[in-house]
Every structure is written in structure tokens, then in C-alpha cells.
Write a protein that holds these residues in place. Structure first.
Motif, PDB file in Angstrom:
ATOM      1  N   CYS A 115      17.265  31.363 -18.256  1.00 27.99           N
ATOM      2  CA  CYS A 115      17.589  31.604 -16.853  1.00 27.99           C
ATOM      3  C   CYS A 115      16.414  32.291 -15.985  1.00 27.99           C
ATOM      4  N   ALA A 116      16.061  33.097 -16.664  1.00 29.43           N
ATOM      5  CA  ALA A 116      14.860  33.939 -16.008  1.00 29.43           C
ATOM      6  C   ALA A 116      13.478  33.235 -15.915  1.00 29.43           C
ATOM      7  N   LEU A 117      13.285  32.275 -16.919  1.00 23.99           N
ATOM      8  CA  LEU A 117      12.165  31.219 -16.889  1.00 23.99           C
ATOM      9  C   LEU A 117      12.088  30.594 -15.644  1.00 23.99           C
ATOM     10  N   ILE A 118      13.170  29.971 -15.346  1.00 18.51           N
ATOM     11  CA  ILE A 118      13.099  29.060 -14.093  1.00 18.51           C
ATOM     12  C   ILE A 118      12.559  29.576 -12.853  1.00 18.51           C
ATOM     13  N   LEU A 119      12.651  31.078 -12.747  1.00 19.84           N
ATOM     14  CA  LEU A 119      12.335  31.739 -11.505  1.00 19.84           C
ATOM     15  C   LEU A 119      10.893  31.407 -11.010  1.00 19.84           C
ATOM     16  N   GLY A 120       9.954  31.106 -12.237  1.00 16.64           N
ATOM     17  CA  GLY A 120       8.429  30.989 -11.843  1.00 16.64           C
ATOM     18  C   GLY A 120       8.324  29.868 -11.202  1.00 16.64           C
ATOM     19  N   ALA A 121       9.283  28.766 -11.203  1.00 18.55           N
ATOM     20  CA  ALA A 121       8.711  27.415 -10.525  1.00 18.55           C
ATOM     21  C   ALA A 121       8.681  27.493  -9.011  1.00 18.55           C
ATOM     22  N   PHE A 122       9.844  28.418  -8.655  1.00 20.50           N
ATOM     23  CA  PHE A 122       9.827  28.392  -7.102  1.00 20.50           C
ATOM     24  C   PHE A 122       9.550  29.829  -6.529  1.00 20.50           C
ATOM     25  N   ALA A 123       8.823  30.696  -7.204  1.00 27.87           N
ATOM     26  CA  ALA A 123       8.634  32.080  -6.896  1.00 27.87           C
ATOM     27  C   ALA A 123       7.996  31.966  -5.329  1.00 27.87           C
ATOM     28  N   GLU A 124       8.040  33.121  -4.783  1.00 25.46           N
ATOM     29  CA  GLU A 124       7.346  33.461  -3.564  1.00 25.46           C
ATOM     30  C   GLU A 124       7.895  32.848  -2.186  1.00 25.46           C
ATOM     31  N   ARG A 125       8.917  32.300  -2.439  1.00 17.91           N
ATOM     32  CA  ARG A 125       9.606  31.751  -1.034  1.00 17.91           C
ATOM     33  C   ARG A 125      11.177  31.467  -1.016  1.00 17.91           C
ATOM     34  N   LEU A 139      25.481  27.080   0.819  1.00 17.28           N
ATOM     35  CA  LEU A 139      26.225  28.375   1.087  1.00 17.28           C
ATOM     36  C   LEU A 139      25.213  29.335   1.729  1.00 17.28           C
ATOM     37  N   VAL A 140      23.897  29.615   1.493  1.00 22.57           N
ATOM     38  CA  VAL A 140      23.320  30.625   1.866  1.00 22.57           C
ATOM     39  C   VAL A 140      21.759  30.256   2.469  1.00 22.57           C
ATOM     40  N   GLY A 141      21.426  28.910   1.968  1.00 24.83           N
ATOM     41  CA  GLY A 141      20.188  28.520   2.330  1.00 24.83           C
ATOM     42  C   GLY A 141      19.262  28.922   1.161  1.00 24.83           C
ATOM     43  N   LEU A 142      18.080  28.276   0.869  1.00 20.47           N
ATOM     44  CA  LEU A 142      17.271  28.529  -0.334  1.00 20.47           C
ATOM     45  C   LEU A 142      16.232  29.262   0.313  1.00 20.47           C
ATOM     46  N   ARG A 143      15.507  29.084   1.438  1.00 23.84           N
ATOM     47  CA  ARG A 143      14.285  29.639   1.665  1.00 23.84           C
ATOM     48  C   ARG A 143      14.413  31.000   2.570  1.00 23.84           C
ATOM     49  N   VAL A 144      13.522  31.896   2.385  1.00 20.93           N
ATOM     50  CA  VAL A 144      13.279  32.921   3.246  1.00 20.93           C
ATOM     51  C   VAL A 144      12.774  32.107   4.746  1.00 20.93           C
ATOM     52  N   THR A 145      12.748  32.928   5.723  1.00 27.48           N
ATOM     53  CA  THR A 145      12.033  32.738   6.839  1.00 27.48           C
ATOM     54  C   THR A 145      10.483  32.609   6.654  1.00 27.48           C
ATOM     55  N   GLU A 146       9.882  32.020   7.620  1.00 25.58           N
ATOM     56  CA  GLU A 146       8.375  31.950   7.562  1.00 25.58           C
ATOM     57  C   GLU A 146       8.014  33.347   7.770  1.00 25.58           C
ATOM     58  N   GLU A 147       8.451  33.957   8.717  1.00 30.19           N
ATOM     59  CA  GLU A 147       7.983  35.606   8.823  1.00 30.19           C
ATOM     60  C   GLU A 147       7.969  36.250   7.636  1.00 30.19           C
ATOM     61  N   GLU A 148       9.227  36.167   6.855  1.00 33.95           N
ATOM     62  CA  GLU A 148       9.503  36.738   5.463  1.00 33.95           C
ATOM     63  C   GLU A 148       8.445  36.405   4.357  1.00 33.95           C
ATOM     64  N   GLU A 149       8.140  35.034   4.273  1.00 36.92           N
ATOM     65  CA  GLU A 149       7.259  34.441   3.451  1.00 36.92           C
ATOM     66  C   GLU A 149       5.971  35.026   3.732  1.00 36.92           C
ATOM     67  N   ARG A 150       5.652  35.096   4.881  1.00 44.00           N
ATOM     68  CA  ARG A 150       4.095  35.674   5.326  1.00 44.00           C
ATOM     69  C   ARG A 150       4.034  37.089   4.875  1.00 44.00           C
ATOM     70  N   GLU A 151       5.107  37.764   5.133  1.00 46.47           N
ATOM     71  CA  GLU A 151       4.964  39.349   4.992  1.00 46.47           C
ATOM     72  C   GLU A 151       5.034  39.558   3.545  1.00 46.47           C
ATOM     73  N   GLY A 152       5.962  38.885   2.799  1.00 48.31           N
ATOM     74  CA  GLY A 152       5.957  39.084   1.393  1.00 48.31           C
ATOM     75  C   GLY A 152       7.334  39.286   1.297  1.00 48.31           C
ATOM     76  N   LEU A 153       8.021  38.732  -0.081  1.00 50.86           N
ATOM     77  CA  LEU A 153       9.429  39.123  -0.328  1.00 50.86           C
ATOM     78  C   LEU A 153       9.822  40.588  -0.767  1.00 50.86           C
ATOM     79  N   ASP A 154       8.756  41.298  -1.035  1.00 49.70           N
ATOM     80  CA  ASP A 154       8.943  42.621  -1.481  1.00 49.70           C
ATOM     81  C   ASP A 154       9.606  43.506  -0.251  1.00 49.70           C
ATOM     82  N   VAL A 155       8.930  43.502   0.771  1.00 57.25           N
ATOM     83  CA  VAL A 155       9.301  44.127   1.979  1.00 57.25           C
ATOM     84  C   VAL A 155      10.608  43.258   2.701  1.00 57.25           C
ATOM     85  N   GLY A 156      10.405  41.891   2.694  1.00 64.98           N
ATOM     86  CA  GLY A 156      11.291  41.134   3.502  1.00 64.98           C
ATOM     87  C   GLY A 156      12.819  41.034   2.778  1.00 64.98           C
ATOM     88  N   SER A 157      12.828  41.023   1.561  1.00 66.53           N
ATOM     89  CA  SER A 157      14.034  40.895   0.642  1.00 66.53           C
ATOM     90  C   SER A 157      14.510  42.101  -0.065  1.00 66.53           C
TER      91      SER A 157
END
Length: 515
Positions: free
Chosen positions: A194-204, A489-507
Motif C-alpha cells: 500500500c505504501a508503494l502506491i503513494l509515490g505515484a501521486f506524491a506532492e498533491r 467523500l473528501v476530494g483528492l487534491r489539496v488546494t492550489e495554495e497548499e500545493e504551492r506552499e508545500g504539503l508539509d505546512v499545508g497538511s
């Protein structure tokens, strides 16, 4: 504003159809129809000294005589406990660091967090119901696809009142191990897949969406495919022609076909890699993909992660023998050799076609070799390891460059190109190099007597292709549906602002580095 990729599902279906064409075309209609008078040959697997499937044992069958029940060998138990810890190390920290170094600095912690929590989540649901679905006998028409519910919450593995532990079969008769050891070992396989899959859609991708998707995909893709490929009643169930027939009919569908998968070419790598490609299409491309550099931020971290993966993979592959025996030794050496061959093949291939060899390429080559040798580890001889490792380095190098440009998806960390392509390559080549005529160990043609032989190479290749094709189609469908449910249920992607800022801070509200 949520960003969605405009790429149509037509592209996805096209690439999956091309990738699975060899697997699904021209298969003999009688592939599942084995003569009733030869039940043991219906599910060829390696001899106890060279098992063909990865750990796929049901609780050990009771002895037909009044003789005392066999007791576990302390060496086998020790080896399996160490192997389990090795596979844990592959994931946390190995895979987490390997992936973390390849994303941008602003997403480092989010990658670590996704791997760490996904691994933990899957271990819990494995203990609740996953193990039962994967490794117990099912009922009725669904039995070849799904297990039962005899081991919900691991019930029946330990009797606290009597102080008795249930036993699980290995690949040798009268050679059990405690079932809880097998449960733990297989839990690490489920979690890292399951963890392997994460690399395919990383960073957004949203963290909440990741967790929802993982529960659904694990339940309806990983556990059923593990059951189909690896579940069988164990060698002690094969005592004569009649019991062998019943035992074969109780096994998973792909095991009945006779497909060989020592440690997870189909169950782990193709399963995860194809799901990752579907995820990359459905989630969509990162902002700036194809327009700006989206380069790894810390290659030393990636190299450390790759090294931990290589180290831990000895537990993954050699541990899949379930015993400390000759089969484990063969799997260990093949894992060692094929990985080194793949590193050299990728490095020199990159040097030839891109002018300079890279550290990222060498690390990727190591993982490609590890992936490809996984289904073959105890199923091929040393000549097979040389070929599979070298082929994996070159083919996966092509896949993450030319094939990736063709399919057009933003597979951030090349999960499809390395795991799906490498896993399929290894699974298919296993069908060739398992043959004793090519230095392979062969397989058990009769589990009642333990007789070892070899299938005709083309016949075994076709069986392998059938298993690959089933896995591709099954995981692609489940992944697409699971992603759509998470999106609703929750949406797949973070907002544009979060993606540009980075998921470390945004999420997660923190950063990996304080300069």
C-alpha cells in the motif's frame, strides 16, 4: 480551486491494454481445467527446498494419524522473526527515506507521514480482517477469490486458557511455524504494498483521501489478490489423490493455475504499480509538471533509503521460503546478484543514452532489480538471476523515460515504471528460468510424493502471463473505484495554495528543515 487532469480515461485504458496484451491474449481455454486424476499437478509449486509461491500457507493440516503434532523448528522461527523485522525496516525508514529524498523539500515530511501512517493503518486492518480474507479458506463460488472470516481479529491463533498457539504450514511437510509469526510476516508485505502506491501521486494529494483510498484498495485489491496467488492448504493436506484434489480446489485461483510468485511480483509490485498509474491519471498532474523542474531535493537520503531497501529485501525474498533452508539460500543469493546486475545495467544504460550516470539512476536500478527478482527469487537459478537483474535495469530505465512520455501521466516517483513494469518482467521471466534445463530449481509436480520436475517453458510462461493479466485488470478497476469514492467523500487534491506552499505546512503544520 481543485485541479483535475483533463487526460481522458481512454489513455489509461490504452496503456493498460497494451501492458496486459501479452498476458490476456491467446490463453488456452483449458488453463483452469486440470485432470481430476492428477490433482497435485493442477497447482505446480517448487519442492520444499525450492518453494514456488511466496508465503501462502493456511493453518497446518492436522495429521491423519495419532502421532504427536510436529513442533516448530527454532531456527525457522528465528529466521522468520528476523525476516519480518527486515521487511519493516524496508518500509520505515527505508521506503519513506527513498521517496522522501525524491520529492521537493517542502513535501519531505508529508511523504514520510504518508508512508508511516499508511503502514500502521494497514497493519491494524490486516489484524482485524485482512489476514482472514487473504489466508483462510473461503466458501462457495467466491472461495478462489476471497478467504473466509475464521481469523477476524486474529481469533483462533492463540488460546489463552490453554496456552496453545495455532500452527501455520510451510513448504515442507510436518514443518510448521507459529501462525502468529506468519501473520506478522505477511502484515509487512500488505503494508509496504500500500505504501508503494503513494509515490505515484506524491506532492498533491490530500492526506485524508490517502487513508480512505488505502482502506478500500487494501480490502478489495490487495487481500483478494494475495488470496488468489498465495493461499493453499499447505503440503500436509496432500496425502493421496483424493485429498490432493480437495486441497487444490480449496486454493486460490491463480495458485490453482500453477503461477509461480515467490515473494510478490503480482501481489505486491504489479498490484501497487498499476494502482499507482491509475492514481496518477485520476488525481492529475502537479502544478508546473512539464514546465518547471520538479527535481529531488535530497539524493543522499534517497541513496540511504535504497540501501535500506536492499538490506531489508533479503527478509522479503529469502524469508518467503518460510524456513531456514536451501530455498532461502537460493533466494538470498539471487536477490543479492540480480540487484547488483540491475544497478550496473541502469548505470551504464544511462551513461550511454544520457551521457552521465546519476546517483538517482543507480538507486532506481537497485530497486528495479529487487522488484524483478521478487517473483523469481527461489524459483530460478543463478543464470536466471543474471538475466533478470540485467533486463530489469535496462527495461525499467526505458519505462521511466520513453514509456512515461508515451502514457503522459505524472507518476511522480515512477511507481508504474519500476514496480509494475519490473514486476511483470520478473513474473514472466520466472516462467522461463524456472526450468531445470536453464539452471532453475523446477517445481513440485506432485505434492503427495514431493516429486520435482519442470513444465514446458512456453506452458509455464503462458500461466505466468495469465496471472500478470488478471492482476493488472483487477487492481486497475479497484483503484479507479476507490479513488472516485475518496474524491466524493473528501476530494483528492489539496488546494492550489497548499500545493504551492508545500504539503508539509499545508497538511501537517510543520517543516522538515529549519535553515
Amino acid at each position: 480551486m481543485r485541479y483535475r487532469e483533463k487526460t481522458t480515461m481512454k489513455q489509461l485504458l490504452t496503456i493498460l491494454a497494451l501492458f496486459g496484451a501479452l498476458s490476456l491474449a491467446g490463453l488456452p481455454a483449458q488453463a483452469q481445467d486440470k485432470p481430476a486424476d492428477k490433482p497435485a499437478a493442477a497447482a505446480p509449486a517448487p519442492a520444499p527446498a525450492a518453494p514456488a509461491a511466496a508465503p501462502a500457507a493456511a493453518p497446518a493440516a492436522p495429521s491423519a494419524t495419532a502421532a504427536p503434532a510436529p513442533t516448530p523448528n527454532k531456527g525457522d522461527v528465528s529466521w522468520m522473526l528476523v525476516s519480518t523485522a527486515f521487511v519493516l525496516m524496508m518500509s520505515v525508514p527505508g521506503l519513506a527515506l527513498f521517496y522522501g529524498g525524491m520529492v521537493r523539500a517542502k513535501n519531505m515530511l508529508s511523504m514520510l507521514m504518508q508512508v508511516f501512517v499508511t503502514f500502521s493503518l494497514v497493519v491494524v486492518i490486516w489484524a482485524i480482517y485482512g489476514y482472514s480474507i487473504a489466508f483462510t479458506e473461503g466458501s462457495g463460488a467466491l472461495s478462489p477469490y476471497f478467504g473466509g472470516f475464521d481469523r477476524l481479529f486474529l481469533g483462533g491463533t492463540f488460546d489463552s486458557m490453554k496456552g496453545e498457539f495455532a500452527m501455520a504450514a510451510t513448504f515442507s511437510k510436518a514443518t510448521p511455524i507459529p501462525e502468529l509469526v506468519f501473520v506478522a510476516f505477511q502484515a509487512t508485505f500488505a503494508a509496504i504494498t500500500c505504501a508503494l502506491i503513494l509515490g505515484a501521486f506524491a506532492e498533491r494529494v490530500k492526506f485524508s483521501a490517502v487513508l480512505i483510498f488505502m482502506v478500500l484498495w487494501f480490502t478489495f485489491s490487495y487481500a483478494p489478490i494475495a488470496h488468489m496467488v498465495w493461499f493453499w492448504p499447505g503440503p500436509d493436506a496432500f496425502t493421496n489423490a483424493e485429498t490432493a484434489k480437495k486441497a487444490t480446489e480449496a486454493a486460490g485461483l491463480v495458485w490453482q493455475w500453477g503461477a509461480l510468485d515467490f515473494a510478490g511480483g503480482t501481489v505486491v509490485h504489479i498490484n501497487a504499480g498499476v494502482a499507482g498509474l491509475v492514481g496518477a491519471y485520476v488525481v492529475g498532474k502537479r502544478i508546473g509538471f512539464g514546465k518547471e523542474a520538479l527535481t529531488p531535493h535530497n539524493l543522499p537520503m534517497t541513496m540511504i533509503g535504497a540501501s535500506l531497501l536492499w538490506m531489508g529485501w533479503f527478509g522479503f525474498n529469502a524469508g518467503s521460503a518460510l524456513e531456514a533452508n536451501n530455498s532461502a539460500a537460493l533466494a538470498f543469493m539471487n536477490t543479492f546478484l540480480a540487484t547488483a546486475c540491475a544497478v550496473l545495467a541502469w548505470t551504464f544504460g544511462e551513461w550511454l543514452f544520457k551521457d552521465k550516470p546519476s546517483m538517482l539512476g543507480a538507486a532506481s536500478g537497485a530497486v528495479a532489480g529487487l522488484v524483478a527478482i521478487t517473483p523469481a527469487a527461489g524459483n530460478v537459478g543463478i543464470p536466471g538471476a543474471f538475466v533478470i537483474g540485467t533486463a530489469a535495469g535496462l527495461v525499467c530505465l526505458w519505462a521511466v523515460n520513453q514509456l512515461k512520455r508515451w502514457h503522459g501521466a505524472d507518476d511522480s516517483l515512477d511507481v508504474f515504471g519500476v514496480h509494475a513494469v519490473g514486476g511483470a518482467l520478473g513474473a514472466l521471466l520466472t516462467g522461463i528460468f524456472n526450468s531445470q534445463s536453464l539452471g532453475g530449481p523446477g517445481l513440485v509436480t506432485d505434492w503427495v510424493t514431493g516429486k520435482v520436475g519442470s513444465n514446458p517453458i512456453w506452458d509455464q510462461f503462458v500461466i505466468q502471463a495469465q496471472g500478470v493479466g488478471l492482476t493488472i485488470v483487477w487492481t486497475a478497476v479497484v483503484a479507479y473505484i476507490a479513488l472516485k469514492i475518496a474524491d466524493l467523500l473528501v476530494g483528492l487534491r489539496v488546494t492550489e495554495e497548499e500545493e504551492r506552499e508545500g504539503l508539509d505546512v499545508g497538511s501537517h503544520g510543520e517543516t522538515a528543515y529549519h535553515m
